[in-house]
Design a protein around this motif. Structure first.
Motif, short mmCIF file in Angstrom:
data_model
loop_
_atom_site.label_atom_id
_atom_site.label_comp_id
_atom_site.label_asym_id
_atom_site.label_seq_id
_atom_site.Cartn_x
_atom_site.Cartn_y
_atom_site.Cartn_z
N LYS A 73 1.22 -3.13 -4.34
CA LYS A 73 2.06 -3.19 -3.52
C LYS A 73 2.97 -3.92 -4.07
O LYS A 73 2.86 -5.30 -4.98
N ALA A 85 -3.57 8.07 -0.02
CA ALA A 85 -4.17 7.39 -0.75
C ALA A 85 -6.47 7.05 -0.77
O ALA A 85 -6.17 7.78 -0.15
N ILE A 112 0.16 7.53 -0.91
CA ILE A 112 1.07 6.16 -1.83
C ILE A 112 1.93 7.42 -2.66
O ILE A 112 1.89 8.58 -3.05
#
Length: 133
Positions: free
Chosen positions: A36, A74, A82
């Motif tokens: 992230k 994800a 994502i």
């Protein structure tokens, strides 16, 4: 509506063309090193930081190439999509397991596509593009 998670990841190849895949602690799927973005962090800065933290390899910005952005489900978080900024590099240096990484392996992209423990975004989108498909 799914939650959106923006990440930056590294398609890291060795001279033989194998791709490095990692599995983070308490997860079941292999993926590329990365993670992230921090607040106000660029995708490029994030991928360089994550690769250093997760596998101990240091790259200068000029050593990595922006490959594109892919979107997909994800692997380890329900109801999450994502948005992945992908960078590429080749290395002869040996990565080492650090931070939250539990396992890593080098695989040919074709072999990786056949495994059922590869994150869907990687298996269904990134690896086919790496193989020219």
């Amino acid at each position: 509506m799914p939650k959106i998670l923006t990440i930056a990841a590294m398609r890291l190849l060795d001279p033989a063309g194998r791709i490095l895949l990692v599995r983070k602690r308490e997860t079941t799927m292999f993926m590329q090193p990365g993670g992230k973005l921090e607040p106000d962090e660029s995708p490029e800065a994030a991928v360089l930081r994550e690769v250093r933290e997760e596998i101990g390899l240091v790259f200068a910005p000029e050593q990595v190439e922006f490959l594109g952005r892919w979107d997909g489900p994800a692997a380890n978080e329900a109801d999450t999509e994502i948005h992945a900024y992908l960078y590429g590099a080749t290395t002869t240096d040996a990565p080492c397991i650090q931070a939250e990484i539990e396992q890593m392996m080098w695989l040919s992209p074709a072999v990786a596509m056949e495994r059922d423990d590869i994150a869907p975004l990687l298996r269904d989108h990134v690896l086919p593009s790496l193989l020219g498909g």
